[in-house]
Design an enzyme around this catalytic site. Structure first.
Site, PDB file in Angstrom:
ATOM      1  CB  CYS A   1       0.865  60.627 -27.438  1.00 56.92           C
ATOM      2  SG  CYS A   1       1.811  61.986 -26.695  1.00 56.92           S
TER       3      CYS A   1
ATOM      4  CG  HIS B   1      -3.103  61.318 -24.807  1.00 64.43           C
ATOM      5  ND1 HIS B   1      -2.529  60.088 -24.581  1.00 64.43           N
ATOM      6  CD2 HIS B   1      -2.089  62.218 -24.792  1.00 64.43           C
ATOM      7  CE1 HIS B   1      -1.216  60.241 -24.422  1.00 64.43           C
ATOM      8  NE2 HIS B   1      -0.929  61.528 -24.557  1.00 64.43           N
TER       9      HIS B   1
ATOM     10  CD  GLU C   1      -5.214  57.792 -24.390  1.00 64.39           C
ATOM     11  OE1 GLU C   1      -4.029  57.762 -24.008  1.00 64.39           O
ATOM     12  OE2 GLU C   1      -5.566  58.167 -25.524  1.00 64.39           O
TER      13      GLU C   1
ATOM     14  N   GLY D   1     -16.445  36.975   0.656  1.00 61.27           N
ATOM     15  CA  GLY D   1     -17.752  37.600   0.725  1.00 61.27           C
ATOM     16  C   GLY D   1     -17.822  38.873  -0.102  1.00 61.27           C
ATOM     17  N   GLY D   2     -16.678  39.310  -0.649  1.00 62.05           N
ATOM     18  CA  GLY D   2     -16.669  40.463  -1.533  1.00 62.05           C
ATOM     19  C   GLY D   2     -17.146  40.078  -2.915  1.00 62.05           C
TER      20      GLY D   2
ATOM     21  CB  THR E   1     -19.313  36.649  -4.300  1.00 58.37           C
ATOM     22  OG1 THR E   1     -19.016  36.874  -2.921  1.00 58.37           O
ATOM     23  CG2 THR E   1     -20.706  36.043  -4.423  1.00 58.37           C
TER      24      THR E   1
ATOM     25  CG  ASP F   1     -24.778  66.364  34.380  1.00 55.54           C
ATOM     26  OD1 ASP F   1     -24.587  67.133  33.404  1.00 55.54           O
ATOM     27  OD2 ASP F   1     -25.874  66.215  34.936  1.00 55.54           O
TER      28      ASP F   1
END
Length: 532
Positions: free
Chosen positions: A97, A183, A185, A239-240, A244, A469
């Site tokens: 492009c 394009h 892609e 911990g993600g 990790t 109630d």
């Protein structure tokens, strides 16, 4: 693997110096990163740099160069242009492009505004059987341009047209320089990936050796070369999946000389700290220290309701706690800690280096802002060349449990930005339990891996309800679940009504203090993923 080992032995510290690499020069297109993705899907390593990159400053030579699209016009006064030296590299070049117009402009052609803009699908019409189109039998392509070439540079010829673009694809008659107006892609171009295959593999002769199996070996050797036989590294883990995987790489490379620190800020998910400790220590053998600073964080958040202030308080407090614990570890090691691990991913790098225009500031990402200058540590970022899906593939190869590898993202400030209003221990407890129930039901229904992110928010409003109630006047939980590819845009996930009924009933019955549950059906944009 011999070539990789030789490169590492020579002290090569860049992936682009080890693997055959296609250089993608970014001119500011929203699609630029997709070019890199498509090439990597072909197991060809690609690296994106801003179009202003000086070729003489590269420490490696690309096997080929791709010039991206752009919102600019090449003839405009402030238009971005590539270093002319790119055309003297002697490697194949593909302009897409704006990239087509850029190479035509740079090599003596003429580019101007078009009387008829071309946006959307178009039918490409090859004028000969050029090898760039080898194996392609569906010529539906995606156009997005308002300018076009009006005169070709010397020694160029047309190889494809569309009804509105007489120069839809061009090539140099003797050099490997090509330009396409469409394009490839984007997925709208049906067989765009095949065109990238033809360019990168058939023309540039790149080896398809960019795999996570190869990356593990080369990265471990690079880490060992960088750190040396006695150096030590510290790093924060959450911990993600990102932290990790990075921690597992360091542990595999240097063992207990990597010191992982997990800071419990008091606004983590239910049972998070225990799960992280069990997974990283017993499960993965990582040298981990847990620091419980929940009282410190919650104390500083008392009375704060502004979301940006929450983020800053949590971020700054994390730095303070992490620095204090790092100093203790460094003292215990006799001052051998030289490196700080960060879990930076390639999308962070792309946003930092993408060409955004001459008048705009480029954002730089740091996972632990302000930490490096104070600590004077060298940075080690083993994942900085990887996209999220590559990190997940790497994690699977390294034996990290699938549940963790495919875990939904969790914001750094934790549940604090999912509690709208003041963050107190009681509010954290409500938000935690509601979130746990929501995710538990999503897993039971087999939907977890179909959803990109899901969570519960505690709203700063109360609602009248009836329980046993008796009139109640309690808080409201908002549920959010989205589907997305890149988190730049997202759609809300469509649950079956019975699923939402079950979740709502459980939250109201099991979480004290909640009288009503609502479901967020806002896409991004206009909303963001998180509420704060």
């Amino acid at each position: 693997m011999t070539g990789f080992a030789d490169a590492v032995a020579k002290g090569v510290t860049e992936v682009s110096g080890i693997f055959d690499t296609i250089l993608v020069l970014d001119f500011g297109s929203q699609y630029s990163h997709l070019i890199t993705r498509r090439l990597r899907e072909l197991n060809v390593y690609a690296e994106m740099l801003p179009c202003t990159q000086k070729i003489s400053e590269l420490t490696w030579k690309p096997k080929g160069v791709i010039l991206s699209g752009s919102p600019y016009s090449v003839y405009a006064k402030d238009a971005p242009h590539a270093d002319p030296a790119v055309f003297d590299l002697g490697v194949p070049i593909l302009g897409i492009c704006y990239g087509l117009q850029e190479l035509a402009w740079a090599l003596g052609g003429t580019v101007g505004g078009s009387d008829k803009r071309e946006y959307g699908h178009a039918l490409l019409k090859p004028v000969d059987e050029h090898f760039l189109f080898e194996g392609i039998d569906d010529f539906q392509v995606w156009m997005s341009h308002g300018d076009k070439i009006s005169a070709l540079p010397t020694d160029f010829k047309v190889i494809a047209t569309t009804d509105n673009a007489p120069f839809a694809a061009i090539t140099h008659t003797s050099k490997h320089i090509y330009g396409i107006q469409f394009h490839p892609e984007v997925t709208h171009t049906k067989q765009g990936k095949k065109l990238f295959h033809n360019f990168a593999i058939n023309v540039c002769k790149c080896e398809q050796n960019w795999t996570m199996e190869n990356f593990i070996d080369t990265e471990i050797e690079r880490i060992r070369t960088l750190v040396g036989p006695t150096g030590e590294v510290i790093g924060a883990v959450s911990g993600g999946v990102d932290s990790t995987v990075a921690a597992k790489l360091l542990n595999t490379a240097i063992g207990d000389r990597f010191h992982a620190i997990y800071v419990d800020n008091g606004v983590m998910r239910l049972n998070e700290t225990k799960q992280v400790y069990d997974t990283l220590t017993a499960g993965l053998g990582i040298n981990l220290k847990i620091v419980d600073a929940s009282d410190v964080f919650l104390g500083k958040l008392k009375g704060v309701t502004d979301p940006e202030k929450k983020r800053k308080i949590i971020g700054n407090t994390f730095i303070e706690v992490f620095e204090e614990e790092s100093a203790k570890l460094d003292a215990a090691s006799g001052g051998k800690i030289e490196y700080l691990l960060q879990g930076t991913l390639y999308p962070d790098v792309i946003e930092s280096i993408s060409f955004k225009g001459p008048s705009q500031t480029i954002k730089t990402h740091h996972n632990v802002g302000g930490l490096l200058e104070n600590m004077k540590l060298k940075l080690i970022e083993p994942l900085r060349e990887l996209f999220k899906d590559e990190v997940r593939a790497l994690g699977t190869l390294m034996g990290i449990p699938e549940e963790l590898v495919w875990r939904h993202p969790f914001p750094g400030p934790g549940i604090a930005i999912r509690i709208l209003g003041e963050v107190t221990p009681s509010q954290v407890e409500i938000a935690r339990k509601a979130d746990y129930i929501f995710i538990e039901e999503i897993r039971k229904a087999g939907l977890y891996n179909k959803i990109s992110q899901a969570f519960a928010c505690l709203l700063p409003v109360k609602s009248v309800g009836v329980m046993g109630d008796q009139r109640t006047y309690e808080q409201v939980i908002a549920l959010r679940a989205i589907e997305t590819v890149d988190f730049m845009t997202a759609d809300w996930y469509i649950f079956e009504a019975n699923f939402l009924k079950t979740v709502s009933r459980r939250i109201v019955n099991e979480v004290a203090g909640v009288a009503r549950v609502v479901y967020d059906i806002t896409s991004k944009p206009p909303a963001t993923v998180e509420w704060e």
